[in-house]
Structure formats: C-alpha cells, structure tokens
Enzyme design. Structure first.
Site, PDB file in Angstrom:
ATOM      1  N   SER A   1       0.863  -1.197   0.000  1.00 13.84           N
ATOM      2  CA  SER A   1       0.000   0.000   0.000  1.00 13.84           C
ATOM      3  C   SER A   1       0.888   1.232   0.000  1.00 13.84           C
ATOM      4  CB  SER A   1      -0.860   0.005   1.273  1.00 13.84           C
ATOM      5  OG  SER A   1      -0.065   0.399   2.397  1.00 13.84           O
ATOM      6  N   ASP A   2       0.274   2.392  -0.190  1.00 16.50           N
ATOM      7  CA  ASP A   2       1.032   3.602   0.080  1.00 16.50           C
ATOM      8  C   ASP A   2       0.898   3.887   1.583  1.00 16.50           C
ATOM      9  OD1 ASP A   2       1.630   6.515  -2.010  1.00 16.50           O
ATOM     10  OD2 ASP A   2       2.483   5.944  -0.079  1.00 16.50           O
ATOM     11  N   TRP A   3       1.586   4.930   2.010  1.00 17.61           N
ATOM     12  CA  TRP A   3       1.718   5.223   3.446  1.00 17.61           C
ATOM     13  C   TRP A   3       0.347   5.341   4.111  1.00 17.61           C
ATOM     14  CZ3 TRP A   3       6.372   6.478   6.241  1.00 17.61           C
ATOM     15  CH2 TRP A   3       6.158   6.974   7.528  1.00 17.61           C
TER      16      TRP A   3
END
Ligand code: GLC
Length: 733
Positions: free
Chosen positions: A256-258
């Site tokens: 995932s992104d942050w």
C-alpha cells in the site's frame, strides 16, 4: 516446481497465522521512532519490513535480530524512496525523461541502487511511472511525463537499473512501480484528489508503463492513494487482481502507500480499520505500509471466517518470494551496512551526463547561445538558483548530499573564470520573494557586463508530493526581474530550475535564450556551464507539453482529434473580433478565444546548436498485412557547424478505429550523434503490435486501415508518410 516456489511453500507451512500476518506489515523506522518496539516486533516475527532506516548500524542490528533471534529467521525488507539518486543525485525523473536515453536512465538507477545498498537499503519505492499531464500536480516532478511509450521504456530501464540482471547480487535492490494507477489524473492537479478515468483510457494510457514494468520483472508495485472511479486503488480488486495478477501474471508483492489502507475509511469506503483491512487484503494488497490495520484485524477476520487463510497465504507468499528473489536469506547476514555511501566518480560522471542530456533549449534567438568566452569580457550571473547546492537537487532527495553538488556559478567560474569576469548577484532572496529591493544591485551588475545569465524557477520544495500549485507561472517577483533586466537591452539568457512545466508566456518574449534545467541534481552546474559556453550542445527533448497559460491545462500532444478541431484558419484571438461579430462567424471549433490552441512548447521539443534536417521518409511495405513488420527510414543531416546529439522521434496516427484514436502517438525514437555535415539513414521498425490499442470491447486489437507517420525532432514533425494496413495477405503475385 521452481526452487524458490518450493522454499516459499515450505516456509509458509512452517509459519503461524500471526507470523504470516507479521510479514504483511511494514513500519517506519526512521531515527527517533521507538526502536525497542520495532526490535520486539522483529524478534517476535511480527514485522516483514521497515522503511526509512538508512542508519548502517541500526540496519545491521535489526537484520541480525530478524535472522538470528526470530523463530524462523526471515530477513527484513528495508525500503526507502531512492527516487533519482541516493547521496549522489541524478536529475529529477522528469528531467531524466528529457534525455530520452534509456541506457543513461538505467545507469543512473544503478548508481542509486549501489549507493543505497551500502547503507542497508534493499528496496526502493521507484520508479514512479504515473502518466502526468497536469503541471499543477507537484508529483509531475517525479514522473516520466505525459507519454505512455516514453514512460514505459524509461520506467523499465529504471527497473533494470535498480534490480540489475540479478536482483540477488550485491548492489541490486528491489524496484517498486508506483502509484498503481492513474494517480496523475488527480482533479485540478491537487495531490491525493479524486480521479475518474474510463477503463479504455486506463488501458490505452495509464496502465501501459506498469505493464512494461511487470514485463521488465519489477518485484513490487505500490497502490495509489487515489480514488479511481469510486474505488480507491488500495481496495480495487479489478486492478490488483483481475488485471495485475490474472491478465498480466504478476507474482511479486503489492504494497500500500503510506497508511493508505486505513485511509479507506477516510475516503468513506469503509467504516473503520477492520473493514479497511478486509477490503485491502481481499483486493490484493500484500503489505501495509506504516499502518496496523492488518496487524490489528486480519487475525480476527480469519478466525471469524470473513477472510480465508488462503488470502493471507497468497500475500505472505508474495512477500517471501520477493525476499528470496533478492537473495536476502543468503546475503542479509553478510552485508555490513554503512551510514554513508562512498563517493563514486562513476556516479558523479553519470549524474553529469544525465544532467547534460536533460537540459532542454527552448528558445535561442539570434544565436545568443552558446556564449563565447573569447568575445565576452564580463558576465552577470544573477538569481537565487545560480549557486544553491541544495535546491538544484530537487524533490525526493531524502539522502541527497549537497556537499557533492557543483552549482552553475561555481562551474562557470571554473570553466571560464580566467577569461571572463563573472559578477554574481542574487537579485531576489528566493524564488517566492516579492521583495524587489535587490533589483537595483542586479540591474547595476547587469549594466556593467556584456551579457546576463539569470537563474530562476522554483525551489525544490515547490514540487513533489503534496506540493501542487494552482498558479504555474514563475513565483514571486521573478517575472518583474526579467522585465527590468530585459529593458537594459543586453543579451539575456534565463535558465530555469523547476519541478514542473511553468507557464512562461509572460516572460518568453523578454528573453533571448531560455534553457530548462528541471532540477538537474548534483552535477547540474557543470552540465549547464558546458551548454551555456558551447562545450556541449543541448540535446534534451520535452517529455511533457508546456502550456501557454494554466487555462489550457490539460494540454498534451497525444490528444483525440474531436469532431470540430481548431485549425490555423479558424482560430482568431478575441481581441481581433470584429465589432458585433455574428454569433457563428468566428469558427465554431474547440478553442479558447484568448489563447492559441497549441502549447507554448510541444512535447518532444528541444533546440540544438546544430541544424538537423530530415528528408526522404520511406515506408516498406506501404501496404503491409497483419503478418508484416513495417520498416520506416529517413535521411537525417547535420547542416550545422558543431557535433551534436539529436533525438529522432517517430509518431503514428491511426485514422479510424473502433474507438477514437489520438492525433499522434509516439511509437519509437533514436538518439544519435552527428558530426557537422554528416548525413545518416535512420531506420525504424514497427511491429503490428505497435499499432494495437484497447478497443470498445476492452481487448487489445489491431485494425486494418490508413495510418499516417511522421518523423522529426518533435511531436510537431512535418516529414510525413502514409501506409494502409491490409486485413490479410492477398495472393502473392
Ligand atoms: C509517500 C508517497 C510514496 C512513497 C511513500 C513512502 O506518501 O506517496 O510515493 O514511496 O509515501 O515514503
């Protein structure tokens, strides 16, 4: 079954559900973050990866705990944003895209990987290959521009550079194609904003570079923060499973992104972390970056029978597979990470070559460039970006070392300082300043010199993630400074350092020379000096269109034709409308009344000190069938007086399709060097697959019919040819 597959399955069978979920979590481990808590998670086998850990001794200690104190000894992925260099910094990716040089881009990524690996990093969150058409979007700086073919070729080159021929050898690190997908379509260029991209457009434009990265063997992908047609990428099963896994056969890991998994609740897709963990895990996100939705909820979701354990096995298996392909089980123990990478002359040389080839000469009136150290006795070097070792590095340089930079001022002093008296003056505190109190000194300096070079643009903080601008003109009082200097009537060259295309209509007529340097990285100085003084000819070509004004955005070269396109004959500026012009008398076509419908500078544009002439375009066969490859050739001559590189570009238009097709599409290009007077026959090959596109049925197809071809030094190339693709081979006579 492949050796690695066997190892993956064997290890999975030995793991508890908690340990498998542990592999699916990644935490931030930058300095100051609770070290002991992270060490305990690693010791318990409850953490698969950390990011932002570039402290050698800490990386060594954490890997040691993972290998020797956890139950199964699974090494950590240590991730970092090594986007365009590590401590030695290459031009920002948008600048590297202006080189149109895949080998050079690959070399830059390799240098970055080898430096980062010295500090324990084994995974970078790059290349960023979102197609970017909106200069308001701060992240256009880290993109490879507006064209899917250019981004595909250069993105694959970055993957090859980071991962090497063998991801398991020292110096190789895992690459991560991001942000999957369509992030660049964020509404009004605001970062993280909503995107609505029809599937046909996704497949014909935005998915192409990611498919190329997967075909290049990229070991990971990162989901975008953005909402795509109502389903955020981090929960988008159609993208992450149907397309990425089933259609493309990708078997690496998806991160995932942050904290983008927990943000699914912020989007309003779920009502909290448990729902978000369910949505992301079942869609196909293998690892959660910097969040604990997985750690806190997946175990219960499996126990409750809501998520099948096979989902966890698939995700943990993808992660283990990447770690094994990286050889981490073998080499994690023997690398002793340092806290700083050694300075490599090779890396500095690559950075200099990349900066040189990234420079785009946009305007050169009266041959004001190159400057001559023989005829100049004095030169004014003005502006806040002439001598700033940090700002020239650009965005996303967490580990960039300004001490390795050479600035344009220092480089010019070194190059011509013995022959030319260089007088430096800032003129402005910084690029955003409206304070004109420094103008007098700048004007005084320019008035006593033969010519002026003015370094303007944007500081690095004005582009990059979450740094979008609604006004893309030169910030502050920079335009005023140009106007005041122009009024002196002396040769005026402007060099712009920026992370995006700026709208330059308000200054372009006031300057004699205009050189775009993006943020050129550590060795931007010598590259700019060499071009300004003619040691090298500029050879960069724009990877993105430059609008005249923001109101034209989005404006890009590979647009659709439309049913009522503007033409030179129909367009008229509104200031020239006759009084009481009848409603329908002004050309009922798709234009703005107050700005011409073309960009200020088109995709592929870039001037040279040489004079390249294209002629004699030939197409063989000119009536190909679906079984043929198509050969296209032109003659290219350097009619100038200096040796220079040229990027010969080939564009195609498919006149009729079962969906409407762009007016031009880049298919291939060649960068080559020609001596003065040299003429060369340049050959291109087009496969039938190069003519394919995603049609109405959302499948890739090639259709017979008429095609037009252009070859030249920009997307406005005029040298033209045509061929007709036939359905099937007729009886050979
Ligand atoms: C950021 C970015 C992503 C980056 C990640 C780790 O929010 O969107 O590109 O790799 O977080 O820093």
């Amino acid at each position: 079954m492949h050796v690695i597959e066997r190892k993956v399955q064997t290890l999975l069978q030995a793991m508890t559900l908690a340990e498998k979920i542990g592999q699916m979590t990644q935490l931030n481990a930058e300095v100051g973050v609770a070290d002991s808590a992270i060490k305990q998670r690693v010791r318990d086998g409850m953490l698969g990866s950390v990011l932002n850990l570039v402290d050698g001794p800490r990386a060594t200690e954490l890997q040691r705990i993972a290998l020797h104190e956890s139950r199964l000894g699974i090494p950590l992925l240590i991730g970092r944003d090594v986007i365009h260099g590590f401590q030695t910094v290459m031009p920002i990716p948008l600048g590297q895209a202006a080189t149109w040089n895949a080998d050079l881009v690959r070399a830059g990524a390799r240098c970055a990987a080898e430096e980062a690996a010295q500090c324990g990093v084994n995974w970078t969150f790059a290349p960023m290959i979102d197609i970017a058409r909106d200069p308001r979007w701060g992240r256009i700086a880290e993109s490879l521009g507006e064209d899917p073919v250019l981004a595909s070729v250069l993105g694959a080159a970055m993957v090859a550079g980071f991962q090497g021929d063998d991801p398991a050898v020292p110096g190789s690190i895992a690459a991560c194609a991001k942000h999957f997908v369509g992030y660049g379509e964020a509404e009004s260029g605001r970062d993280y904003a909503t995107t609505n991209v029809p599937e046909n457009e996704l497949r014909n434009v935005h998915l192409q570079p990611f498919h190329a990265a997967v075909q290049a063997g990229v070991l990971s992908l990162m989901t975008s923060f953005s909402d795509i047609d109502g389903v955020p990428a981090t929960a988008n099963r159609k993208l992450l499973d149907d397309i990425l896994r089933k259609e493309w056969g990708f078997d690496g890991l998806v991160v995932s992104d942050w904290d983008s998994i927990r943000q699914l609740a912020v989007h309003g897709l779920t009502d909290g972390d448990r729902g978000s963990a369910f949505e992301a895990a079942t869609a196909g996100v293998d690892m959660e970056m910097q969040g604990d939705a997985y750690f806190n909820h997946l175990h219960a979701l499996v126990e409750d029978g809501v998520v099948a354990e096979s989902v966890i096995d698939r995700a943990a298996g993808n992660i283990l597979r990447v770690k094994m392909r990286l050889g981490l089980f073998e080499r994690a123990a023997d690398t002793l990470p340092k806290s700083s990478a050694s300075v490599s002359q090779h890396a500095l040389d690559v950075a200099r070559q990349s900066a040189l080839q990234s420079l785009v000469l946009l305007k050169n009136d009266n041959g004001c460039l190159p400057l001559s150290a023989e005829s100049l006795t004095s030169l004014a070097v003005i502006g806040p970006l002439a001598d700033d070792a940090y700002e020239q590095l650009g965005t996303w340089i967490f580990d960039g070392d300004p001490a390795r930079s050479m600035t344009p001022l220092a480089a010019m002093q070194a190059l011509v300082g013995d022959a030319v008296a260089i007088h430096a003056c800032r003129g402005l505190r910084d690029t955003r300043s409206g304070d004109q109190s420094g103008f007098e000194a700048a004007l005084e300096t320019a008035s006593i010199c033969d010519a002026t070079v003015l370094f303007l643009g944007e500081e690095s903080i004005l582009s990059g993630e979450a740094h979008s601008r609604a006004d893309i003109t030169l910030p502050g009082a920079q335009a005023d400074l140009i106007h005041r200097l122009q009024a002196l009537g002396k040769p005026l060259v402007v060099v712009i350092l920026a992370g995006r295309p700026l709208a330059l209509s308000n200054i372009v007529d006031d300057v004699d020379g205009l050189l775009y340097a993006w943020h050129p990285g550590s060795m931007g100085g010598p590259a700019i000096a060499d071009v300004l003084f003619g040691v090298e000819s500029p050879s960069g070509k724009l990877p993105v269109s430059f609008p005249r004004v923001l109101g034209q955005v989005p404006i890009y070269y590979n647009h659709k034709h439309g049913g009522k396109p503007p033409t030179p004959e129909t367009w008229v500026h509104m200031d020239d409308f006759p009084a009481r012009a009848p409603q329908t008398s002004l050309g009922m076509t798709a234009f703005h009344m107050d700005v011409h419908y073309t960009p200020l500078f088109p995709f592929g544009h870039g001037l040279s000190y040489a004079k390249f002439v294209y002629s004699d375009l030939q197409i063989e066969p000119n009536a190909p069938t679906m079984d043929d490859a198509i050969s296209i050739s032109v003659s290219l001559q350097n009619n100038g007086e200096v040796t220079a590189d040229e990027v010969a570009q080939l564009y195609v238009r498919d006149l009729v399709g079962n969906v409407t097709r762009p007016v031009r599409e880049l298919k291939t290009w060649q960068r080559m060097q020609l001596e003065p007077g040299e003429s060369r026959r340049v050959h291109f090959k087009l496969s039938i697959d190069d003519l394919s596109f995603c049609g109405r049925e959302l499948r890739r197809i090639v259709e017979p019919g008429e095609f037009h071809v252009w070859v030249g030094g920009s997307s406005t190339a005029s040298l033209h040819g045509e061929f007709r693709l036939r359905e099937a081979p007729t009886e050979k006579t």
